[in-house]
Design a protein around this motif. Structure first.
Motif, PDB file in Angstrom:
ATOM      1  N   LYS A   1       0.627  -1.295  -0.082  1.00 11.32           N
ATOM      2  CA  LYS A   1       0.258   0.347   0.132  1.00 11.32           C
ATOM      3  C   LYS A   1       0.803   0.924  -0.190  1.00 11.32           C
ATOM      4  CE  LYS A   1      -4.281   1.497   2.427  1.00 11.32           C
ATOM      5  NZ  LYS A   1      -5.273   1.273   3.237  1.00 11.32           N
ATOM      6  N   SER A   2       1.971   1.591   1.108  1.00 14.26           N
ATOM      7  CA  SER A   2       2.599   2.575   1.182  1.00 14.26           C
ATOM      8  C   SER A   2       3.482   2.584  -0.523  1.00 14.26           C
ATOM      9  CB  SER A   2       3.539   2.294   2.543  1.00 14.26           C
ATOM     10  OG  SER A   2       4.188   1.577   2.762  1.00 14.26           O
ATOM     11  N   TRP A   3       3.988   1.683  -0.943  1.00  9.11           N
ATOM     12  CA  TRP A   3       4.961   1.545  -2.036  1.00  9.11           C
ATOM     13  C   TRP A   3       4.207   1.727  -3.155  1.00  9.11           C
ATOM     14  CZ3 TRP A   3      10.059   2.255  -2.862  1.00  9.11           C
ATOM     15  CH2 TRP A   3      10.200   1.911  -4.240  1.00  9.11           C
ATOM     16  N   ALA A   4       3.370   1.487  -3.502  1.00 11.52           N
ATOM     17  CA  ALA A   4       1.915   1.785  -4.231  1.00 11.52           C
ATOM     18  C   ALA A   4       1.516   4.000  -4.223  1.00 11.52           C
ATOM     19  CB  ALA A   4       0.362   1.321  -4.421  1.00 11.52           C
ATOM     20  N   GLN A   5       1.239   3.805  -3.080  1.00 13.10           N
ATOM     21  CA  GLN A   5       0.955   5.627  -2.719  1.00 13.10           C
ATOM     22  C   GLN A   5       2.234   6.137  -3.056  1.00 13.10           C
ATOM     23  OE1 GLN A   5      -1.135   5.192   1.009  1.00 13.10           O
ATOM     24  NE2 GLN A   5      -2.552   4.538  -0.754  1.00 13.10           N
ATOM     25  N   ALA A   6       3.643   5.785  -2.903  1.00 10.80           N
ATOM     26  CA  ALA A   6       4.155   6.511  -2.996  1.00 10.80           C
ATOM     27  C   ALA A   6       4.699   7.381  -4.215  1.00 10.80           C
ATOM     28  CB  ALA A   6       6.078   6.148  -2.641  1.00 10.80           C
ATOM     29  N   THR A   7       5.139   8.635  -4.261  1.00 11.72           N
ATOM     30  CA  THR A   7       5.175   9.267  -5.562  1.00 11.72           C
ATOM     31  C   THR A   7       5.873   8.417  -6.586  1.00 11.72           C
ATOM     32  OG1 THR A   7       6.814  11.067  -4.430  1.00 11.72           O
ATOM     33  CG2 THR A   7       4.498  12.172  -4.361  1.00 11.72           C
ATOM     34  N   ALA A   8       5.849   8.375  -7.890  1.00 10.63           N
ATOM     35  CA  ALA A   8       7.127   7.714  -8.754  1.00 10.63           C
ATOM     36  C   ALA A   8       7.999   9.008  -8.836  1.00 10.63           C
ATOM     37  CB  ALA A   8       6.236   8.387 -10.247  1.00 10.63           C
ATOM     38  N   ARG A   9       7.611   9.972  -8.336  1.00 10.15           N
ATOM     39  CA  ARG A   9       9.645  10.789  -8.420  1.00 10.15           C
ATOM     40  C   ARG A   9      10.530  10.192  -6.882  1.00 10.15           C
ATOM     41  NH1 ARG A   9      11.968  15.711  -9.596  1.00 10.15           N
ATOM     42  NH2 ARG A   9      10.160  15.484 -11.178  1.00 10.15           N
ATOM     43  N   GLU A  10      10.318   9.351  -5.503  1.00  9.13           N
ATOM     44  CA  GLU A  10      10.113   8.612  -4.974  1.00  9.13           C
ATOM     45  C   GLU A  10      10.922   7.398  -5.675  1.00  9.13           C
ATOM     46  OE1 GLU A  10       7.927   9.156  -1.347  1.00  9.13           O
ATOM     47  OE2 GLU A  10       9.224   8.215  -0.297  1.00  9.13           O
ATOM     48  N   ARG A  11       9.719   7.100  -6.017  1.00 10.27           N
ATOM     49  CA  ARG A  11      10.757   4.905  -6.311  1.00 10.27           C
ATOM     50  C   ARG A  11      11.299   5.526  -7.118  1.00 10.27           C
ATOM     51  NH1 ARG A  11       5.037   4.327  -6.892  1.00 10.27           N
ATOM     52  NH2 ARG A  11       4.814   4.749  -8.610  1.00 10.27           N
ATOM     53  N   SER A  12      11.759   5.788  -8.084  1.00  9.98           N
ATOM     54  CA  SER A  12      12.425   6.777  -7.884  1.00  9.98           C
ATOM     55  C   SER A  12      13.976   6.571  -7.799  1.00  9.98           C
ATOM     56  CB  SER A  12      12.233   8.185 -10.068  1.00  9.98           C
ATOM     57  OG  SER A  12      12.523   8.146 -10.804  1.00  9.98           O
ATOM     58  N   LYS A  13      14.679   7.084  -6.783  1.00 11.19           N
ATOM     59  CA  LYS A  13      14.817   7.973  -5.668  1.00 11.19           C
ATOM     60  C   LYS A  13      15.703   6.559  -5.844  1.00 11.19           C
ATOM     61  CE  LYS A  13      14.819   8.699  -1.959  1.00 11.19           C
ATOM     62  NZ  LYS A  13      13.756   9.197  -0.307  1.00 11.19           N
ATOM     63  N   TYR A  14      15.280   5.744  -5.374  1.00 13.87           N
ATOM     64  CA  TYR A  14      15.537   4.589  -5.161  1.00 13.87           C
ATOM     65  C   TYR A  14      16.186   3.685  -6.152  1.00 13.87           C
ATOM     66  CZ  TYR A  14      13.258   5.062  -0.565  1.00 13.87           C
ATOM     67  OH  TYR A  14      12.556   5.676   0.533  1.00 13.87           O
ATOM     68  N   LEU A  15      15.957   3.597  -6.687  1.00 14.20           N
ATOM     69  CA  LEU A  15      16.061   2.659  -8.337  1.00 14.20           C
ATOM     70  C   LEU A  15      17.112   3.355  -8.844  1.00 14.20           C
ATOM     71  CD1 LEU A  15      11.924   2.101  -9.994  1.00 14.20           C
ATOM     72  CD2 LEU A  15      14.049   0.299  -9.289  1.00 14.20           C
ATOM     73  N   ASN A  16      16.737   4.802  -8.801  1.00 10.80           N
ATOM     74  CA  ASN A  16      18.469   5.209  -9.062  1.00 10.80           C
ATOM     75  C   ASN A  16      19.961   5.270  -8.335  1.00 10.80           C
ATOM     76  OD1 ASN A  16      18.442   7.521 -11.653  1.00 10.80           O
ATOM     77  ND2 ASN A  16      17.043   8.569 -10.444  1.00 10.80           N
ATOM     78  N   ASN A  17      18.881   4.973  -6.997  1.00  8.62           N
ATOM     79  CA  ASN A  17      20.511   4.784  -6.112  1.00  8.62           C
ATOM     80  C   ASN A  17      21.114   3.760  -6.092  1.00  8.62           C
ATOM     81  OD1 ASN A  17      19.742   6.556  -4.302  1.00  8.62           O
ATOM     82  ND2 ASN A  17      18.529   5.227  -2.751  1.00  8.62           N
ATOM     83  N   LEU A  18      20.180   2.144  -6.768  1.00  3.89           N
ATOM     84  CA  LEU A  18      20.166   0.985  -7.299  1.00  3.89           C
ATOM     85  C   LEU A  18      21.335   1.147  -8.442  1.00  3.89           C
ATOM     86  CD1 LEU A  18      19.837  -1.954  -6.133  1.00  3.89           C
ATOM     87  CD2 LEU A  18      18.033  -2.107  -7.370  1.00  3.89           C
ATOM     88  N   TYR A  19      20.764   1.790  -9.290  1.00  6.09           N
ATOM     89  CA  TYR A  19      21.290   1.997 -10.057  1.00  6.09           C
ATOM     90  C   TYR A  19      23.268   2.427 -10.321  1.00  6.09           C
ATOM     91  CZ  TYR A  19      23.164   4.727 -14.417  1.00  6.09           C
ATOM     92  OH  TYR A  19      24.558   5.478 -15.273  1.00  6.09           O
TER      93      TYR A  19
END
Ligand code: ADP
Length: 480
Positions: A56-74
């Protein structure tokens, strides 16, 4: 047990409920390179519960926030390229230089979906009823259970979890039994990237038991799988019980067609990429080569000349072009296809044997092999060989070769070499394949759709197409 690597569930590293462990073997040396916890359905159920709680909270996070984690992982995956490549090489034999490329490909996926996460657009659609308005929005499907194979142990994981996480789904991943160590290292980087607990989970172990939990558990809303057509069908059947979505990237039997007007040197280079990359262990590998009868001799000579220069060996040497097969079963299947072709009248013009001397004595090595006089009754003509063997057939007419190329239950990749522009278009349209390489032996890129027709699969990985696989469409009707 204490030295065994663990699974990553709900943000913690834990041992399998069963207490069991499994050794991971280096196919270049036959030696153990580590041991891991070997779980089952109980661990899978725990991981699914964690992913469900985090959804629920992951789905509700803004795309920009989810992006931040993916960029860290990159960034982390790029920084750890050599280390990850070393693990891939040790657990499945892939030459280091290819493994480094694979890791960069995986990183590229995290970067690309970090961007694409921000572009999940909806739509308004004109209504035919004056006092109504139509709005279409997109939503993550829910918990995703992903199952990956051993042949691209890091990139296959990235190609599934990057779009799933970008879309707002949470994930439970099961890597292949033979290649859990690279997945574990990737998950250590996932932890370091700061993803909230439960968003990405790793279970390792018994495929049947974990797979059954994935298909039967109602909380899982989507199965994303790459592997054999046999297992893909099982998962699809299982998913039907709760009408889960499936993306299946399954087997292939790629034709590679060389016309008389082709640049033969370019065709040899393309064939080498499509056949010998990863020792021929790719679902898009060439499995049948059709060469126009007027150029078959010249082409075969050029190919054999190229193979005499190919360095076969331990992937840790940077000059190795062709590594060992992944394990003894993989090697035996390849040798069986060669023997079967030999017995049915095939002419082995190059290679044809297991390599056993000196540096090859402990590993699962097969000589790069070229077979001519191939006939449709041979196993190699219909079954996926998954090894460094080129079966050569000839043809006379374009229409004839189109029919031969399409005469299979598979439809993943096909390759065509010709310098005639009109033929390029005709062939790209006539081939019943999800991926067609025209004068290109290596047709994959992060942003392009990857997947097959017919029994080669359902759905696409790559690009914006993969993101759609993890999204539900909602229609909201407004009465005014
Ligand atoms: P391959 O022949 O390439 O190993 P498989 O389809 O057997 O292809 O394996 C691909 C992935 O599917 C691996 O992670 C493997 O553990 C998993 N797998 C194998 N059998 C099952 C099953 N019955 N249910 C779920 N996953 C499975």
């Amino acid at each position: 047990m204490t030295d065994s690597k663990k699974m990553y569930i709900n943000g913690e590293w834990i041992e399998a409920e069963s207490g069991e462990t499994q050794e991971v073997i280096n196919p270049a040396t036959g030696e153990s390179v580590g041991s891991v916890s070997f779980g089952d359905s109980r661990d899978a159920a725990k991981a699914i519960a964690a992913a469900d709680a985090a959804f629920k909270s992951w789905a509700q996070a803004t795309a920009r926030e989810r992006s931040k984690y993916l960029n860290n992982l990159y960034e982390l995956v790029r920084t750890h390229r050599d280390e990850l490549a070393g693990i891939i090489c040790a657990e499945m034999g892939k030459p280091l230089r290819e493994a480094k490329g694979e890791v960069l490909g995986a990183a590229d996926n995290f970067m690309w979906y970090a961007e694409e996460a921000k572009r999940v657009y909806g739509e308004t659609v004109p209504s035919t009823i004056p006092n109504k308005r139509i709005m279409v929005t997109k939503h993550p499907v829910g918990v995703v259970a992903a199952i990956t194979p051993w042949n691209f142990p890091v990139n296959m994981v990235a190609r599934k979890i990057a779009p799933a996480l970008a879309a707002g789904c949470t994930v439970v991943l099961k890597p292949a039994e033979g290649t859990p160590l690279s997945a574990i290292r990737l998950f250590e980087l996932i932890e370091q990237a700061g993803f909230p607990k439960g968003v990405v989970n790793l279970v390792i172990g018994n495929p049947e038991s974990i797979g059954k939990e994935f298909t039967d558990n109602k909380k899982v809303r989507k199965i994303a799988f790459t592997g054999s057509t046999r297992v893909g069908k099982l998962l699809m059947e299982g998913a039907a019980k709760t009408v889960k979505r499936v993306s299946l990237e399954l087997g292939g039997h790629a034709p590679f067609i060389v016309f008389d007007d082709a640049d033969l040197d370019a065709a040899v280079t393309g064939l080498f990429e499509s056949k010998f990359f990863n020792s021929g262990q790719m679902c898009i590998c060439t499995n049948r080569l059709y060469v126009h009868e007027s150029v078959v001799e010249e082409f075969t000579n050029k190919l054999v000349e190229r193979l005499t220069k190919a360095k076969v060996g331990d992937g840790r040497n940077m000059d190795t072009e062709i590594g060992p097969l992944v394990n003894e079963n993989g090697l035996n299947k390849v040798l069986d296809h060669i023997d079967d072709a030999r017995e049915r009248g095939g002419n082995i013009v190059y290679g044809g044997n297991r390599l056993t001397d000196g540096e090859y004595s402990k590993g699962f090595y097969c000589e790069p092999t070229v077979i001519t006089d191939v006939t449709p009754d041979m196993k190699i003509y219909t079954e996926e060989t998954f090894g460094p063997v080129v079966p050569i057939l000839t043809f006379k007419e374009e229409a004839e070769v189109v029919e031969l190329a399409n005469d299979t239950d598979y439809g993943l990749a096909a390759y065509v070499y010709t310098q005639n522009n009109s033929r390029c278009f005709r062939m790209s349209e006539a081939l019943e394949y999800g991926i067609v390489g025209i004068n290109d032996g290596s047709p994959t890129q992060t942003q392009a759709p990857f997947g097959g027709f017919k029994e080669s699969g359902i759905g696409r990985e790559g690009g914006r197409y993969a993101l759609e696989e993890f999204l539900e469409i909602k229609f909201v009707s407004f009465g005014l």
